[in-house]
Design a protein around this motif. Structure first.
Motif, mmCIF file in Angstrom:
data_model
loop_
_atom_site.group_PDB
_atom_site.id
_atom_site.type_symbol
_atom_site.label_atom_id
_atom_site.label_comp_id
_atom_site.label_asym_id
_atom_site.label_seq_id
_atom_site.Cartn_x
_atom_site.Cartn_y
_atom_site.Cartn_z
ATOM 1 N N ILE A 17 0.825 -1.205 0.000
ATOM 2 C CA ILE A 17 0.000 0.000 0.000
ATOM 3 C C ILE A 17 0.861 1.257 0.000
ATOM 4 C CG2 ILE A 17 -1.588 1.389 1.399
ATOM 5 C CD1 ILE A 17 -2.928 -0.932 -0.088
ATOM 6 N N THR A 18 1.820 1.325 0.895
ATOM 7 C CA THR A 18 2.596 2.562 1.066
ATOM 8 C C THR A 18 3.440 2.889 -0.161
ATOM 9 O OG1 THR A 18 4.392 1.329 2.147
ATOM 10 C CG2 THR A 18 2.691 2.248 3.571
ATOM 11 N N VAL A 19 4.090 1.896 -0.720
ATOM 12 C CA VAL A 19 4.946 2.141 -1.891
ATOM 13 C C VAL A 19 4.112 2.498 -3.104
ATOM 14 C CG1 VAL A 19 6.618 1.093 -3.475
ATOM 15 C CG2 VAL A 19 6.801 0.676 -1.009
ATOM 16 N N TYR A 20 3.011 1.783 -3.272
ATOM 17 C CA TYR A 20 2.129 2.087 -4.406
ATOM 18 C C TYR A 20 1.536 3.486 -4.255
ATOM 19 C CZ TYR A 20 -1.056 1.079 -8.259
ATOM 20 O OH TYR A 20 -1.710 1.107 -9.470
ATOM 21 N N GLU A 283 -10.513 9.626 3.441
ATOM 22 C CA GLU A 283 -9.659 9.021 2.432
ATOM 23 C C GLU A 283 -9.189 10.062 1.426
ATOM 24 O OE1 GLU A 283 -10.143 5.904 -1.241
ATOM 25 O OE2 GLU A 283 -10.726 5.191 0.755
ATOM 26 N N ASP A 284 -10.046 11.023 1.109
ATOM 27 C CA ASP A 284 -9.700 12.039 0.118
ATOM 28 C C ASP A 284 -8.712 13.069 0.647
ATOM 29 O OD1 ASP A 284 -11.336 10.784 -1.640
ATOM 30 O OD2 ASP A 284 -12.984 12.206 -1.492
ATOM 31 N N ILE A 285 -8.537 13.115 1.967
ATOM 32 C CA ILE A 285 -7.597 14.062 2.564
ATOM 33 C C ILE A 285 -6.256 13.403 2.839
ATOM 34 C CG2 ILE A 285 -7.145 15.524 4.575
ATOM 35 C CD1 ILE A 285 -9.260 16.612 2.793
ATOM 36 N N GLY A 286 -6.326 12.170 3.323
ATOM 37 C CA GLY A 286 -5.103 11.481 3.725
ATOM 38 C C GLY A 286 -5.001 11.429 5.226
ATOM 39 N N GLY A 287 -3.890 11.833 5.763
ATOM 40 C CA GLY A 287 -3.701 11.753 7.198
ATOM 41 C C GLY A 287 -3.830 13.086 7.897
ATOM 42 N N GLY A 288 -3.580 13.038 9.194
ATOM 43 C CA GLY A 288 -3.479 14.260 9.971
ATOM 44 C C GLY A 288 -2.016 14.611 10.146
ATOM 45 N N PHE A 289 -1.738 15.703 10.811
ATOM 46 C CA PHE A 289 -0.342 16.080 11.029
ATOM 47 C C PHE A 289 -0.182 16.644 12.429
ATOM 48 C CE2 PHE A 289 -2.486 19.681 9.101
ATOM 49 C CZ PHE A 289 -2.054 20.774 9.829
ATOM 50 N N ILE A 290 1.060 16.818 12.824
ATOM 51 C CA ILE A 290 1.355 17.288 14.176
ATOM 52 C C ILE A 290 1.680 18.777 14.135
ATOM 53 C CG2 ILE A 290 2.797 16.978 16.227
ATOM 54 C CD1 ILE A 290 3.355 14.133 15.272
ATOM 55 N N LEU A 291 0.925 19.540 14.884
ATOM 56 C CA LEU A 291 1.167 20.981 15.005
ATOM 57 C C LEU A 291 2.087 21.215 16.196
ATOM 58 C CD1 LEU A 291 0.198 23.822 13.921
ATOM 59 C CD2 LEU A 291 -1.412 23.801 15.836
ATOM 60 N N GLY A 292 3.239 21.826 15.947
ATOM 61 C CA GLY A 292 4.160 22.107 17.035
ATOM 62 C C GLY A 292 5.475 21.380 16.926
ATOM 63 N N VAL A 298 3.320 13.751 9.017
ATOM 64 C CA VAL A 298 1.959 13.333 8.695
ATOM 65 C C VAL A 298 1.739 11.903 9.169
ATOM 66 C CG1 VAL A 298 0.329 12.834 6.822
ATOM 67 C CG2 VAL A 298 1.757 14.892 6.735
ATOM 68 N N ILE A 299 0.638 11.700 9.894
ATOM 69 C CA ILE A 299 0.252 10.377 10.374
ATOM 70 C C ILE A 299 -1.065 10.000 9.720
ATOM 71 C CG2 ILE A 299 -0.233 8.950 12.387
ATOM 72 C CD1 ILE A 299 1.166 11.072 14.109
ATOM 73 N N THR A 300 -1.083 8.865 9.030
ATOM 74 C CA THR A 300 -2.312 8.425 8.387
ATOM 75 C C THR A 300 -2.814 7.137 9.024
ATOM 76 O OG1 THR A 300 -3.387 8.110 6.240
ATOM 77 C CG2 THR A 300 -1.246 7.044 6.558
ATOM 78 N N HIS A 301 -4.025 6.729 8.665
ATOM 79 C CA HIS A 301 -4.652 5.551 9.248
ATOM 80 C C HIS A 301 -3.835 4.291 8.968
ATOM 81 C CE1 HIS A 301 -8.438 7.293 10.607
ATOM 82 N NE2 HIS A 301 -8.465 8.011 9.503
ATOM 83 N N ALA A 306 -4.143 2.524 -0.822
ATOM 84 C CA ALA A 306 -3.119 3.222 -1.599
ATOM 85 C C ALA A 306 -3.522 4.656 -1.921
ATOM 86 C CB ALA A 306 -2.820 2.457 -2.885
ATOM 87 N N VAL A 307 -4.814 4.879 -2.188
ATOM 88 C CA VAL A 307 -5.273 6.229 -2.529
ATOM 89 C C VAL A 307 -5.157 7.149 -1.317
ATOM 90 C CG1 VAL A 307 -7.249 7.601 -3.269
ATOM 91 C CG2 VAL A 307 -6.783 5.408 -4.357
ATOM 92 N N MET A 308 -5.551 6.658 -0.148
ATOM 93 C CA MET A 308 -5.446 7.474 1.061
ATOM 94 C C MET A 308 -3.981 7.770 1.386
ATOM 95 S SD MET A 308 -7.163 6.843 4.788
ATOM 96 C CE MET A 308 -7.307 8.209 5.956
ATOM 97 N N PHE A 309 -3.122 6.782 1.187
ATOM 98 C CA PHE A 309 -1.700 7.017 1.452
ATOM 99 C C PHE A 309 -1.133 8.016 0.447
ATOM 100 C CE2 PHE A 309 2.792 6.273 2.065
ATOM 101 C CZ PHE A 309 2.872 6.075 3.437
ATOM 102 N N LYS A 310 -1.570 7.932 -0.790
ATOM 103 C CA LYS A 310 -1.163 8.923 -1.807
ATOM 104 C C LYS A 310 -1.514 10.328 -1.347
ATOM 105 C CE LYS A 310 -2.970 10.558 -6.230
ATOM 106 N NZ LYS A 310 -3.957 11.507 -5.698
ATOM 107 N N HIS A 311 -2.745 10.505 -0.873
ATOM 108 C CA HIS A 311 -3.169 11.823 -0.413
ATOM 109 C C HIS A 311 -2.379 12.269 0.818
ATOM 110 C CE1 HIS A 311 -7.223 11.093 -2.579
ATOM 111 N NE2 HIS A 311 -6.429 11.835 -3.319
ATOM 112 N N SER A 312 -1.949 11.320 1.638
ATOM 113 C CA SER A 312 -1.127 11.665 2.803
ATOM 114 C C SER A 312 0.231 12.199 2.368
ATOM 115 C CB SER A 312 -0.953 10.430 3.695
ATOM 116 O OG SER A 312 -2.192 9.944 4.154
#
Length: 328
Positions: A17-20, A283-292, A298-301, A306-312
């Protein structure tokens, strides 16, 4: 060029998933490069035919930090792990941002330990970019969505200041509208924490603070930033994602059960529901990120496809251009 450090082994599905997903991001973004941290043979086998070898580098990392590991202890002991080596690459400016679907606790601890905290934030927060039903304001930032469950009121003021500067570029808006999550819109509503936070935020003249916001109106697009403590924010995040998927699937099931739609109409409806599910489950956004933290993390689910990881990966690239991280 923007270079992203990718934890290729993290998440429930690993390199498949991550590489794709990272390769998809590079395919659509010619100015993007990736450092893929993981077991070289597995990473190589996961590379799709369309991957551009000139814009990626596979870096051996023979350890993986799991959710069963103590986050800080694992960061200190598993120095050859994908998370530690990826974060270190960002800390040493070999990469501009880091993306992982692995242990969120280890990513948070490692980001602070290896990259360092932004001096403007005493306790870093998790940020989730969430959808609304508004075309004019399609997204808002939820701060904190799970990192700091023991927040102090002054932390929320810090989140509002730095988050507002970040939202201008990330959401493409000026003078972001900041709201405080509460059980009522009146200033007198809430517990001691929210009442004190309200007073502190209202006193910040440089913030566009609009007051308390009830959860029932979050999807309306009336705010660009919603502030809360990490415990409340994480419950709200999971409630929105879970309820959206359950209700939309239930809607589709009931329509099909009715039996009045022909095959084409059912197909169109099913596609519309699937699109909405992907939007409201992030899924269309990707992950969240750390403020500070001084650089984008970026941390994703863990269950990301693969699509969600792409967006991350794409979010990490956008964050790398954010003025908040300039001059780090």
């Amino acid at each position: 060029m923007v270079k992203i450090a990718v934890d290729a082994m993290g998440g429930d599905h690993g390199p498949g998933i991550t590489v794709y997903g990272a390769s998809l991001a590079m395919q659509e973004n010619p100015e993007l490069e990736c450092l893929l941290f993981g077991e070289p043979k597995q990473v190589e086998e996961a590379l799709p035919d369309f991957a551009d070898p000139n814009r990626m580098e596979i870096i051996a990392a023979d350890e993986v930090i799991t959710d069963d590991d103590d986050p800080l202890r694992a960061v200190r002991r598993k120095k050859g792990s994908t998370i530690v080596k990826g974060l270190r690459a960002v800390a040493e400016r070999e990469a501009d941002a880091f993306v992982s679907a692995g242990s969120s606790g280890a990513i948070y601890a490692g980001g602070l330990f290896l990259i360092g905290a932004d001096p403007e934030i005493k306790r870093p927060a998790a940020v989730s970019v969430l959808p609304t039903v508004s075309e004019a304001s399609p997204y808002y930032m939820l701060i904190d969505s799970g990192a700091n469950i023991a927040a102090k009121t002054e932390h929320l003021v810090e989140y509002a200041r730095l988050g507002s500067r970040m939202a201008e570029q990330l959401l493409n808006i000026r003078n972001p509208r900041v709201g405080l999550l509460n059980i009522g819109s009146e200033p007198s509503k809430g517990n001691a924490f929210t009442k004190e936070a309200f007073q502190l935020l209202a006193a910040e003249n440089e913030l566009n603070f609009t007051g308390n916001v009830e959860p029932s109106v979050l999807l309306n697009g009336t705010h660009d930033i919603i502030l809360t403590d990490g415990f409340t924010g994480n419950i709200m995040l999971k409630s929105v994602e879970g309820a959206a998927e359950i209700l939309l699937n239930d809607l589709l099931r009931n329509v099909k059960k009715d039996g009045h739609l022909d095959e084409n109409a059912e197909k169109v409806l099913a596609e519309a529901v699937e699109t909405s599910i992907k939007r409201y489950t992030n899924e269309d956004i990707g992950g969240g990120f750390i403020l500070g933290i001084k650089a984008p993390v970026v941390i994703t689910h863990g269950a990301a496809d693969a699509v969600m990881f792409k967006h991350s990966v794409e979010m990490a690239a956008r964050l790398a251009h954010n003025p908040v991280f300039n001059g780090r």
